[in-house]
Motif scaffolding. Structure first.
Motif, mmCIF file in Angstrom:
data_model
loop_
_atom_site.group_PDB
_atom_site.id
_atom_site.type_symbol
_atom_site.label_atom_id
_atom_site.label_comp_id
_atom_site.label_asym_id
_atom_site.label_seq_id
_atom_site.Cartn_x
_atom_site.Cartn_y
_atom_site.Cartn_z
ATOM 1 N N ARG A 106 41.215 56.169 30.398
ATOM 2 C CA ARG A 106 41.994 57.365 30.621
ATOM 3 C C ARG A 106 42.454 57.968 32.084
ATOM 4 O O ARG A 106 42.424 57.999 33.065
ATOM 5 C CB ARG A 106 42.257 58.123 29.335
ATOM 6 C CG ARG A 106 43.957 58.904 29.422
ATOM 7 C CD ARG A 106 44.791 59.667 28.232
ATOM 8 N NE ARG A 106 44.995 60.509 28.042
ATOM 9 C CZ ARG A 106 46.441 61.181 27.511
ATOM 10 N NH1 ARG A 106 46.174 60.463 25.790
ATOM 11 N NH2 ARG A 106 46.752 61.832 27.929
ATOM 12 N N ARG A 107 41.044 58.633 31.574
ATOM 13 C CA ARG A 107 40.812 59.803 33.131
ATOM 14 C C ARG A 107 40.810 58.826 34.296
ATOM 15 O O ARG A 107 40.974 59.586 35.419
ATOM 16 C CB ARG A 107 39.935 60.774 32.096
ATOM 17 C CG ARG A 107 39.137 61.739 31.084
ATOM 18 C CD ARG A 107 38.217 62.298 31.223
ATOM 19 N NE ARG A 107 37.420 61.138 30.706
ATOM 20 C CZ ARG A 107 35.756 61.280 30.380
ATOM 21 N NH1 ARG A 107 35.462 62.961 30.411
ATOM 22 N NH2 ARG A 107 35.241 60.699 29.220
ATOM 23 N N ASP A 108 40.278 57.721 34.375
ATOM 24 C CA ASP A 108 39.603 56.794 35.354
ATOM 25 C C ASP A 108 41.461 56.857 36.007
ATOM 26 O O ASP A 108 41.099 57.320 37.222
ATOM 27 C CB ASP A 108 38.746 55.597 35.002
ATOM 28 C CG ASP A 108 37.475 56.218 34.630
ATOM 29 O OD1 ASP A 108 37.281 57.359 34.408
ATOM 30 O OD2 ASP A 108 36.842 54.545 33.846
ATOM 31 N N PHE A 109 42.928 56.320 34.996
ATOM 32 C CA PHE A 109 43.480 55.973 35.830
ATOM 33 C C PHE A 109 44.168 57.531 36.172
ATOM 34 O O PHE A 109 44.523 56.973 37.162
ATOM 35 C CB PHE A 109 44.389 55.246 34.457
ATOM 36 C CG PHE A 109 43.570 54.244 33.729
ATOM 37 C CD1 PHE A 109 43.648 52.919 33.977
ATOM 38 C CD2 PHE A 109 44.796 53.726 32.524
ATOM 39 C CE1 PHE A 109 42.581 52.146 33.548
ATOM 40 C CE2 PHE A 109 44.035 52.638 31.840
ATOM 41 C CZ PHE A 109 43.178 52.053 32.563
ATOM 42 N N VAL A 110 43.882 58.840 35.838
ATOM 43 C CA VAL A 110 44.344 59.571 35.841
ATOM 44 C C VAL A 110 43.698 59.833 37.882
ATOM 45 O O VAL A 110 44.633 59.692 38.584
ATOM 46 C CB VAL A 110 44.380 60.360 35.212
ATOM 47 C CG1 VAL A 110 44.521 61.849 36.444
ATOM 48 C CG2 VAL A 110 45.025 60.237 33.600
ATOM 49 N N ALA A 111 42.357 59.616 37.435
ATOM 50 C CA ALA A 111 41.504 59.793 39.071
ATOM 51 C C ALA A 111 42.454 58.656 40.230
ATOM 52 O O ALA A 111 42.249 59.180 41.022
ATOM 53 C CB ALA A 111 40.078 59.702 38.517
ATOM 54 N N THR A 112 42.760 57.194 39.563
ATOM 55 C CA THR A 112 42.040 56.459 40.423
ATOM 56 C C THR A 112 43.698 56.354 41.105
ATOM 57 O O THR A 112 44.251 56.227 42.193
ATOM 58 C CB THR A 112 42.038 55.039 39.811
ATOM 59 O OG1 THR A 112 40.413 55.672 39.183
ATOM 60 C CG2 THR A 112 41.839 53.758 40.919
ATOM 61 N N PHE A 113 44.548 56.640 40.004
ATOM 62 C CA PHE A 113 46.223 56.652 41.334
ATOM 63 C C PHE A 113 46.525 57.301 41.608
ATOM 64 O O PHE A 113 47.306 57.544 42.364
ATOM 65 C CB PHE A 113 47.470 56.381 39.673
ATOM 66 C CG PHE A 113 47.122 54.815 38.747
ATOM 67 C CD1 PHE A 113 47.497 53.663 39.543
ATOM 68 C CD2 PHE A 113 46.896 54.799 37.965
ATOM 69 C CE1 PHE A 113 47.396 52.592 39.384
ATOM 70 C CE2 PHE A 113 46.633 53.074 37.384
ATOM 71 C CZ PHE A 113 47.281 52.066 37.690
ATOM 72 N N SER A 114 45.529 58.301 40.855
ATOM 73 C CA SER A 114 46.383 60.390 42.190
ATOM 74 C C SER A 114 45.463 59.864 43.079
ATOM 75 O O SER A 114 45.775 60.135 44.484
ATOM 76 C CB SER A 114 45.346 61.198 41.648
ATOM 77 O OG SER A 114 44.204 60.965 40.968
ATOM 78 N N ARG A 115 44.125 59.384 43.344
ATOM 79 C CA ARG A 115 42.773 58.929 44.748
ATOM 80 C C ARG A 115 44.087 58.641 45.478
ATOM 81 O O ARG A 115 44.232 58.148 47.292
ATOM 82 C CB ARG A 115 42.572 58.808 44.250
ATOM 83 C CG ARG A 115 40.709 58.780 45.857
ATOM 84 C CD ARG A 115 39.800 58.968 45.359
ATOM 85 N NE ARG A 115 39.879 57.052 44.484
ATOM 86 C CZ ARG A 115 39.407 57.280 43.608
ATOM 87 N NH1 ARG A 115 38.856 57.689 42.787
ATOM 88 N NH2 ARG A 115 39.190 55.956 43.268
ATOM 89 N N GLU A 116 44.659 57.334 45.268
ATOM 90 C CA GLU A 116 44.538 56.041 45.838
ATOM 91 C C GLU A 116 46.293 55.648 45.884
ATOM 92 O O GLU A 116 46.256 55.284 47.470
ATOM 93 C CB GLU A 116 44.366 54.418 45.258
ATOM 94 C CG GLU A 116 42.721 54.227 44.698
ATOM 95 C CD GLU A 116 41.791 54.826 46.229
ATOM 96 O OE1 GLU A 116 41.875 54.191 47.215
ATOM 97 O OE2 GLU A 116 41.273 54.688 45.882
ATOM 98 N N LEU A 117 47.617 56.343 45.837
ATOM 99 C CA LEU A 117 48.245 56.440 46.173
ATOM 100 C C LEU A 117 48.761 57.391 47.158
ATOM 101 O O LEU A 117 48.490 59.096 46.644
ATOM 102 C CB LEU A 117 49.408 56.536 44.696
ATOM 103 C CG LEU A 117 49.127 55.371 43.946
ATOM 104 C CD1 LEU A 117 50.017 54.837 43.229
ATOM 105 C CD2 LEU A 117 49.298 53.855 44.588
ATOM 106 N N GLY A 118 49.763 57.129 48.517
ATOM 107 C CA GLY A 118 49.276 58.228 49.079
ATOM 108 C C GLY A 118 51.331 59.236 49.056
ATOM 109 O O GLY A 118 52.019 58.544 47.587
#
Length: 697
Positions: free
Chosen positions: A593-605
Motif C-alpha cells: 500500500r505505501r509503495d503504491f501511494v509513493a509510486t503514483f504520486s511520484r511518477e504521475l505529473g
C-alpha cells in the motif's frame, strides 16, 4: 555392463570438469559435445564452499542405520541434488567433479534404475592400468576403446569403483543390494550430459575425472550418496496422468502443456472453466490432449498418478479432498517444475521484476541460434499463441530449458538449475530480506554458473558470477543507450543492439538475457537479430490499439518498480498518461500500500490521471478491511489527480469523457485474466464514445 541410453549424446552442451582445492574454488569449462570447442570465461565456483556444502549434506547422514560413528577422515560425498561429487580429506575439499546420477531418482530397489542412497564403502577398484576410454562389460574389459565418437549405448569406461552398501534394507540385502545391482562409480561416453541426472543408476564421471578420483580412493573408503532435498515424484512421462487443480493458472497450464508435449498425460480442472469463462484457453489445452473436468473431485481416479496444486489451491477444494481420500500423491506446482529443472540443462530466471520478459528473451536468442530450447514461462509468447497454443510453454528437441523461477510463494528455493539468473531485488510479494535469503539458496544450488545484475544490493550473490547492467562494474555492460517511444538502442562492447520493445527496463532485461546466453557460449553477434525481432510477451506493455488519437496499453505491472517502469515508458510516447490500476488480493495490496501511494504520486505529473478499481478478490479467507478508495484518498492528498472507480462500466465512460488526442491509457494489474478484456473495452469505448475527444493541448 552396457546399457541403452535414454539420452541423445549428440546434443551440444557444456561438460564441466572441476578441480577444486579448499583454497582455489575455480570452475573450468573444458569441452563441448562432438567437435565443438569453445573458450569459456573462468569464474569462481557458484558455491560459497563446496566442502561446507558436502559436510552439510553428510552430517545428517550420521543418523542413518549403518553410518560410521563420526564423519570419516576420507569421504566421497555424492550430492545428487547439485550433481557433484566432492572428495573430502580431513574435512577439506581435495577434489570435486560433476556427475550424473539416475534419471529415475534415488532408491535402492532392484530394477528401479535409481541411484541407491546412503552409506557405502569402496569394495573394489577395477581398471587401474586401463587406457582412457576402455570399455567394460560385467566388470571386465570388453576389448574395445571409446575414442569420443557419438554412440547411443551407455558405456562403462576407463575405471570402475565398485560400491558396497552399508545400510540394511536400503542399499544392502535382498532386492536392494548395491553390490548385486552393479552400482558403480565409472567413466561415461555421455560426458556432455554431466551435471544432470540421466544415468540408469550408477554415478557417472568424465573419463579424466574418474581417473583423478581413482587415484584418491582406496578400497574401504566411505562414500555417502546424499538424497536431494526435494522429494521424488511420480514419473511425468509415465502411463498414468497428472491432474492439475487450478489448470487455468499461468504456472499450472504451462506445466500441463509441457508434460503433454514431452510425452506425458494430463488432465485438469478450474473454477473459471466451470463458470464457462476462458473458453479460448480451455479449447487450446484440450487440443493438446488435456482433458478438462469439473472441479468436483471427479477428476481423481485409479489412472491418476498425482494431483498438482499451486499455493492458491486450498485444502477444501474437492479435488484435494478426493486425492487424500484415494491416497493419490499431492505435489506442489514448484515440485514438478523442480523436477524438470533438474532433469534438463536448465536456465532459471528470478528477480522481483522482469522475469517473464527475460525468460522470453533468452528463449528467443537460443531459438534464433538454432539451439531448439524448451520454455516454461508465466506470460504468453506471441509466436506460440500464433500456433494456436496457450503460449506459455514449449518443448524443444534439445536439452536446454528456460524457466521463470518465482519467488512470490517461496518456491524458488526448490530449484537447482544449471544456470541461475538473478535480475533485481525489490519489494514485491515479500520483504527484501526474505527474498534475499531465497536468492542465496538459488546461488548455492546453481549447478554450473550464475549471472547477476550489477545493483549493489545483489553484491552478496555475485561472487564468481557474470554481472550485467549499465554500470561500470558490469561484465556485460550496456552503453550509449537511446530510448525511443517504441524502441531502444544500446551497445555491448563493439556490438550494437536495437530492441523493438520500449523502455529502460527492457534494456536492462535484454542485458540479462545476453549475459545468460553468453554463459551458454552464444556469440554477441548472433544475439542481435533475435533481440531485434523480439516483440514482447502478453500483457507486458502490450499495445491494444489506437482510437481517435488515443493509444491503449495493457500491462502486468503490479508493484512499485513495475508500475514506475510502465508509466515512464508510457511517457516516452504520450503527452499525458491516464493510468488505470486494479490491485490484486487484500494481502499483497496491504503489503504494498505505501509503495503504491509513493509510486503514483511520484511518477504521475500534474496533467496525468489515475483511476483505481476495487481490489481484485477471488475468494478465500482474506481479511477485507479496506478499499482501494482508501488508497486513492491518500494519493489524492499528495496532489495527484486520482479517482476511485466504483465499477468498470463507470470507468469506461469516465475515461472516454476525459481523454484527448495524444493521450495514452495504461491499464495495469495482475492475476485477473479479464484485465485484457477491460483494456479492449476501454479502446472500444473511446472509439464509439459520443463525447468529443479534445485535441492535444
Amino acid at each position: 555392463m552396457v546399457m541403452k541410453s535414454e539420452s541423445d549424446p549428440t546434443q551440444i552442451s557444456a561438460a564441466v570438469l572441476t578441480r577444486i582445492s579448499s583454497e582455489t574454488h575455480t570452475i573450468r569449462e573444458l569441452r563441448f559435445a562432438g567437435d565443438l570447442w569453445q573458450s569459456a570465461r573462468v569464474t569462481a565456483s557458484p558455491y560459497p564452499s563446496l566442502a561446507a556444502r558436502a559436510l552439510d549434506v553428510a552430517r545428517p547422514g550420521l543418523m542413518r542405520p549403518g553410518a560410521p560413528a563420526e564423519l570419516p577422515e576420507r569421504l566421497l560425498v555424492v550430492d545428487t541434488e547439485r550433481q557433484f561429487a566432492v572428495w573430502l580429506e580431513d574435512g577439506k575439499a581435495a577434489g570435486a567433479w560433476p556427475v550424473s546420477t539416475a534419471r529415475a531418482g534415488i532408491g535402492g530397489a532392484e530394477g528401479s534404475f535409481r541411484t541407491p542412497p546412503g552409506w557405502h564403502r569402496i569394495r573394489a577398484r577395477i581398471g587401474e592400468d586401463a587406457a582412457p576410454g576402455t570399455v567394460f562389460v560385467s566388470r571386465e574389459p570388453a576389448g574395445e576403446t571409446w575414442r569420443g565418437e557419438a554412440r547411443e549405448e551407455d558405456l562403462i569406461l576407463t575405471r570402475i569403483l565398485i560400491l558396497e552398501g552399508l545400510e540394511d534394507g536400503v542399499n544392502r540385502g535382498p532386492g536392494c543390494d548395491s553390490l548385486a545391482r552393479y552400482i558403480y562409480l565409472h567413466g561415461t561416453n555421455h560426458e556432455s550430459l554431466l551435471g544432470r541426472p540421466v544415468s540408469h543408476g550408477c554415478v557417472r564421471f568424465s573419463n579424466e575425472g574418474v581417473c583423478e578420483l581413482f587415484v584418491c580412493l582406496r578400497e574401504g573408503d566411505f562414500v555417502f550418496v546424499a538424497a536431494p532435498d526435494t522429494r521424488c515424484i511420480p514419473n511425468p512421462r509415465g502411463e498414468h496422468r497428472f491432474h492439475y487443480a487450478g489448470l487455468g493458472g499461468a504456472g499450472m497450464s504451462a506445466l500441463a502443456q509441457f508434460q503433454l508435449m514431452t510425452g506425458g498425460k494430463a488432465s485438469g480442472s478450474d473454477r473459471a472453466f466451470d463458470r464457462g469463462e476462458r473458453a479460448t484457453l480451455r479449447a487450446r489445452l484440450e487440443r493438446l490432449g488435456c482433458k478438462v473436468l469439473p472441479q468436483d473431485g471427479s477428476g481423481l481416479g485409479p489412472d491418476c498418478a498425482a494431483l498438482v496444486v499451486s499455493t492458491a489451491v486450498e485444502d477444501q477444494v474437492p479435488d484435494v479432498v478426493a486425492a487424500r481420500a484415494l491416497d493419490i500423491p499431492i505435489i506442489h506446482r514448484s515440485e514438478l517444475l523442480a523436477h524438470f529443472v533438474a532433469t534438463y540443462r536448465s536456465i532459471a530466471v528470478t528477480g522481483t521484476s522482469g522475469k517473464s520478459t527475460v525468460t522470453a528473451m533468452i528463449f528467443a536468442i537460443l531459438s534464433g541460434a538454432g539451439r531448439d530450447p524448451s520454455v516454461i514461462i508465466g506470460g504468453d509468447l506471441p509466436e506460440l499463441s500464433a500456433q494456436g497454443l496457450p503460449g506459455n510453454a514449449w518443448a524443444g528437441r534439445s536439452d536446454l530449458l528456460v524457466v521463470e523461477a518465482d519467488e512470490s510463494d517461496g518456491s524458488l528455493v526448490r530449484y537447482a538449475p544449471t544456470i541461475g539468473v538473478i535480475l533485481n531485488l525489490q519489494r514485491d510479494h515479500k520483504e527484501m530480506a526474505v527474498v534475499a535469503a531465497m536468492f542465496a539458496t538459488l546461488r548455492a544450488r546453481a549447478r554450473e554458473a550464475l549471472a547477476v545484475g550489477d545493483a549493489e544490493n545483489l553484491d552478496q550473490f555475485a561472487g564468481g558470477a557474470l554481472r550485467f547492467g549499465l554500470g561500470p562494474r558490469a561484465d556485460i555492460r550496456g552503453e550509449d543507450v537511446e530510448l525511443g517511444p517504441g524502441s531502444s538502442r544500446f551497445r555491448v562492447g563493439n556490438t550494437q543492439f536495437e530492441l523493438s520493445v520500449p523502455g529502460a527496463h527492457n534494456v536492462a532485461n535484454a542485458l540479462a538475457a545476453i549475459a545468460a546466453c553468453h554463459v551458454l557460449g552464444a556469440a554477441l553477434e548472433g544475439m542481435v537479430g533475435p533481440l531485434a525481432n523480439f516483440t514482447g510477451i502478453g500483457r507486458r506493455f502490450q499495445i491494444v490499439g489506437k482510437a481517435r488519437g488515443v493509444e491503449v496499453i495493457d500491462d502486468f505491472a503490479h508493484n512499485g518498480e513495475k508500475i514506475a517502469a510502465a508509466i515512464r515508458t508510457a511517457k516516452l510516447r504520450a503527452q499525458r498518461v491516464l493510468a488505470i490500476y486494479q490491485p490484486h488480493g487484500y494481502g499483497p495490496t496491504r503489503f504494498l500500500r505505501r509503495d503504491f501511494v509513493a509510486t503514483f504520486s511520484r511518477e504521475l505529473g500534474p496533467d496525468d490521471r489515475l483511476f483505481m478499481l476495487e481490489v481484485f478478490y477471488v475468494g478465500g479467507t482474506a481479511t477485507r478491511d479496506f478499499s482501494s478508495a482508501d488508497i486513492v484518498a491518500e494519493i489524492a492528498a499528495l496532489g495527484t489527480n486520482a479517482e476511485f472507480a466504483p465499477s468498470r462500466e463507470w470507468l469506461v465512460g469516465r475515461v472516454a469523457q476525459e481523454v484527448r488526442s495524444g493521450d495514452l491509457v495504461l491499464v495495469m494489474g495482475a492475476r485477473d485474466p479479464s484485465l485484457s478484456e477491460l483494456a479492449l473495452t476501454m479502446l472500444t469505448g473511446i472509439e464509439s464514445s459520443h463525447w468529443a475527444v479534445a485535441p492535444t493541448q
